[in-house]
Design a protein around this motif. Structure first.
Motif, PDB file in Angstrom:
ATOM      1  N   SER A 124       0.835  -1.205   0.000  1.00 22.57           N
ATOM      2  CA  SER A 124       0.000   0.000   0.000  1.00 22.57           C
ATOM      3  C   SER A 124       0.871   1.256   0.000  1.00 22.57           C
ATOM      4  CB  SER A 124      -0.965   0.004   1.186  1.00 22.57           C
ATOM      5  OG  SER A 124      -0.290  -0.079   2.415  1.00 22.57           O
ATOM      6  N   TRP A 131      -7.843  -4.213  -1.745  1.00 25.73           N
ATOM      7  CA  TRP A 131      -7.411  -3.854  -0.398  1.00 25.73           C
ATOM      8  C   TRP A 131      -6.165  -2.961  -0.447  1.00 25.73           C
ATOM      9  CZ3 TRP A 131     -10.091  -8.263  -1.444  1.00 25.73           C
ATOM     10  CH2 TRP A 131     -11.154  -8.588  -0.588  1.00 25.73           C
ATOM     11  N   VAL A 159      -7.437   0.607  -1.194  1.00 26.86           N
ATOM     12  CA  VAL A 159      -8.124   1.209  -0.043  1.00 26.86           C
ATOM     13  C   VAL A 159      -7.100   1.689   0.990  1.00 26.86           C
ATOM     14  CG1 VAL A 159      -9.625   0.747   1.930  1.00 26.86           C
ATOM     15  CG2 VAL A 159     -10.287  -0.036  -0.348  1.00 26.86           C
ATOM     16  N   VAL A 161     -12.220   7.221  -1.762  1.00 29.10           N
ATOM     17  CA  VAL A 161     -12.578   6.044  -2.550  1.00 29.10           C
ATOM     18  C   VAL A 161     -14.088   5.971  -2.724  1.00 29.10           C
ATOM     19  CG1 VAL A 161     -12.573   3.519  -2.604  1.00 29.10           C
ATOM     20  CG2 VAL A 161     -10.552   4.751  -1.813  1.00 29.10           C
ATOM     21  N   PRO A 193     -16.217   3.039  -3.677  1.00 32.44           N
ATOM     22  CA  PRO A 193     -16.295   1.614  -3.997  1.00 32.44           C
ATOM     23  C   PRO A 193     -17.495   1.356  -4.904  1.00 32.44           C
ATOM     24  CG  PRO A 193     -16.007   1.980  -1.633  1.00 32.44           C
ATOM     25  CD  PRO A 193     -16.380   3.292  -2.240  1.00 32.44           C
ATOM     26  N   LEU A 225     -14.424   7.836   2.282  1.00 31.36           N
ATOM     27  CA  LEU A 225     -15.232   6.895   1.507  1.00 31.36           C
ATOM     28  C   LEU A 225     -16.544   7.553   1.103  1.00 31.36           C
ATOM     29  CD1 LEU A 225     -14.596   3.796   3.728  1.00 31.36           C
ATOM     30  CD2 LEU A 225     -14.196   3.794   1.272  1.00 31.36           C
ATOM     31  N   TYR A 250     -20.053   6.242  -0.494  1.00 34.66           N
ATOM     32  CA  TYR A 250     -20.834   5.067  -0.879  1.00 34.66           C
ATOM     33  C   TYR A 250     -22.184   5.485  -1.447  1.00 34.66           C
ATOM     34  CZ  TYR A 250     -17.950   1.356   1.168  1.00 34.66           C
ATOM     35  OH  TYR A 250     -16.952   0.462   1.436  1.00 34.66           O
ATOM     36  N   ALA A 255     -17.089  -3.080   3.621  1.00 34.34           N
ATOM     37  CA  ALA A 255     -16.174  -2.356   4.509  1.00 34.34           C
ATOM     38  C   ALA A 255     -16.376  -2.780   5.959  1.00 34.34           C
ATOM     39  CB  ALA A 255     -16.390  -0.848   4.370  1.00 34.34           C
ATOM     40  N   VAL A 286     -12.946  -5.256   5.837  1.00 33.04           N
ATOM     41  CA  VAL A 286     -11.855  -4.287   5.965  1.00 33.04           C
ATOM     42  C   VAL A 286     -11.725  -3.851   7.425  1.00 33.04           C
ATOM     43  CG1 VAL A 286     -10.842  -2.113   5.152  1.00 33.04           C
ATOM     44  CG2 VAL A 286     -12.263  -3.468   3.594  1.00 33.04           C
TER      45      VAL A 286
END
Length: 572
Positions: free
Chosen positions: A83, A112, A115, A125, A127, A203, A205, A255, A259
């Motif tokens: 990462s 992953w 993220v 992000v 998703p 995030l 969503y 998530a 995660v």
């Protein structure tokens, strides 16, 4: 000074986490003693995940089992370093803090990696499920203000006709797209361009869109990473556990359980990829991989009952379900076969887990449990906002619980509406018993009146799915000239069962014997149930279909539709 502050923030986070692990079987004590950590300087990926990688470098963070039996394990150290490389590479490609990245990947390690890299970099992000249509995708690109896209080679075609200045990144090699594998040649050390702040967006969503156009929810660097301490507590996951969450990428539940929930506890996330979902193979892997904690949606738990569960010698410590109440027969049969309860819970894309049966708590069939640590809830009348025993479930915002969204990104009016009077309004109806147990009634938009009684679809559907013929069911009002409206059930039959009068009679008789007269299912239609891209049943679509029929002429029926009066002996 920034390093010292980050170290203090990490220590505050771990102290709160350790308290929840210590009190994992005492939900009342956990609620009483837990307070949300609110570090001024804390980046979850840099200050928590990387710290786990330093202390437990060889512990498996991610374990992916493929359809063909091959598998790969990725340690905390490996994902920490990868990462870092991805964050460096993304920054070199022009990704800056607060830039929005649409990530359209399946359950593959790159998901992953991206993220974690985004958390470190301070990017945002979005998703996105690979099953989205091009129209849905264009809506997300436009409303999400996307500046970068990361997807697999198989998904690049969906973006061919889309205009705009956005970076194209392919997890593989494709003409006209940047090659993600090039990130493997960048430095292993990462230095963030600037510190991330608690309220920085992380995030975004899109909700599942079961009752309206999908809403765009924004979570911050704290609301999901730190907020999911409540989810970790509900899951009952412990350091070193193997946790399996049956949820696809692209939705908030991924998530929750693939995660932040398990990685907060320093556990292993297990993924079992299947081209065509088979419960038997899933259970084989649960046994082989030594799964400790298992979370599945109710539909999958119901599918389990088609098998002899006792023939799988699972070593599960925790079994969990969320999304809708489980029927008592599911709970009974799982407990009989495996000796463990299936614990229910409640959360939304807009929140982390709010209510649940924590580990070791007594289970009341049909109940979601009590408030989880960090949350206080109120139940109010949907008409007046006054306290009520049965009403809308709301989160008390007076103490600003961390695990609640920052708001709807493109709809300030809706954000203000759902957070009025210092309450977050979930739009879900519940009832609270004298023992404090909270029971789900139904989505605010799905509850309806029939023959002057308020009807909860879930209550009737849970009875219908107990029948051996029924795979899924959805209940909506159907217009009736005498009663105004009556209860109608749309039913999807299990494989091998033919729609017809025999099946209709059996299902209606089953429901009639188990429901109060005012909840009686008077009409039934065998049909495939319309679903959102997230796989959730869209009752709103069936309600519109019924409403559009108006007063139905005598004898007029849809194909495979049956009314009580059509079946002698049932219509009295």
């Amino acid at each position: 000074m920034p390093k010292e502050k980050a170290a203090e923030g990490a220590a505050e986070f771990r102290a709160a986490r350790d308290l929840l692990l210590e009190l994992r079987e005492d939900q009342e004590a956990a609620r009483r003693e837990f307070t949300w950590p609110r570090p001024a300087a804390f980046n979850w990926a840099l200050d928590h995940f990387d710290e786990v990688a330093r202390r437990r470098p060889d512990r498996t963070a991610l374990w992916i089992v493929e359809e063909n039996g091959s598998e790969a394990r990725y340690s905390y150290r490996h994902l920490s370093e990868r990462s870092n490389q991805v964050a460096n590479w993304l920054h070199a490609q022009g990704v800056r803090p607060s830039d929005r990245i649409l990530v359209m990947l399946g359950s593959q390690v790159e998901l992953w990696e991206v993220v974690l890299a985004a958390v470190k970099l301070g990017a945002v992000v979005l998703p996105t499920a690979v099953a989205l249509s091009e129209a849905d995708l264009m809506d997300r690109m436009d409303r999400g203000g996307v500046r970068h896209v990361v997807c697999a080679p198989t998904e690049t075609e969906k973006f061919v006709g889309m205009q705009g200045h956005w970076t194209r990144i392919c997890v593989g090699y494709m003409d006209g797209w940047l090659a993600y594998p090039d990130s493997e040649h960048t430095a292993l050390e990462f230095y963030p361009p600037r510190p991330t702040a608690p309220d920085d967006p992380l995030l975004m969503y899109f909700t599942s869109g079961t009752t309206a156009k999908p809403k765009l929810v924004t979570h911050t660097q704290h609301s999901y990473p730190v907020g999911h301490l409540s989810t970790m507590y509900w899951l009952g996951v412990q350091p070193g556990d193997v946790h399996l969450n049956v949820s696809p990428p692209g939705w908030g539940k991924h998530a929750y359980g693939s995660v932040f929930g398990p990685w907060n506890a320093e556990a292993t996330v297990l993924v079992v990829n299947q081209l065509r979902f088979r419960v038997e193979r899933l259970l084989d892997e649960v046994v082989r991989c030594g799964v400790d904690t298992l979370c599945m949606p109710p539909t999958v738990w119901r599918m389990l009952l088609r098998n002899d569960l006792a023939s799988w010698e699972v070593g599960l410590r925790e079994a969990l379900s969320a999304g809708e109440p489980l029927a008592p027969d599911v709970l009974e049969r799982v407990h009989e076969a495996w000796g463990i309860p299936v614990r229910d819970g409640f959360g939304q894309t807009e929140t982390t887990m709010i209510v649940g049966n924590g580990p070791g708590q007594p289970i009341v069939p049909g109940s979601m449990g009590r408030e989880l640590p960090g949350f206080r809830v109120e139940i109010v009348s949907p008409d007046t906002d006054d306290p009520a025993e049965t009403g809308e479930l709301c989160v008390d915002l007076a103490e600003a619980p961390v695990g609640v969204m920052r708001g709807y990104t493109d709809d300030g009016d809706l954000t203000r509406q759902v957070t009025r009077r210092k309450l977050y309004h979930t739009r879900d109806m519940v009832t609270r018993g004298p023992d404090g147990q909270i029971t789900y009634v139904g989505r605010f938009d799905d509850v309806f009146k029939a023959s002057d009684y308020r009807i909860s679809p879930f209550e009737i559907e849970s009875v219908l799915v107990e029948h051996e013929y029924v795979a899924e069911a959805a209940v909506v009002p159907s217009p009736d000239p005498l009663r105004g409206s009556v209860v109608k059930a749309y039913v999807s039959l299990r494989e091998g069962v033919e729609p017809g009068e025999e099946a209709a009679r059996a299902v209606l008789a089953h429901a009639r014997g188990r429901l109060s007269p005012y909840k009686r299912v008077r009409r039934l239609e065998f049909a495939a149930l319309p679903k959102s891209v997230a796989g959730k049943i869209r009752r709103v679509q069936m309600r519109r279909t019924e409403a559009a029929r108006g007063t139905i002429p005598e004898g007029e029926r849809h194909p495979h539709e049956y009314w009580e009066e059509d079946l002698p002996g049932l219509g009295a």
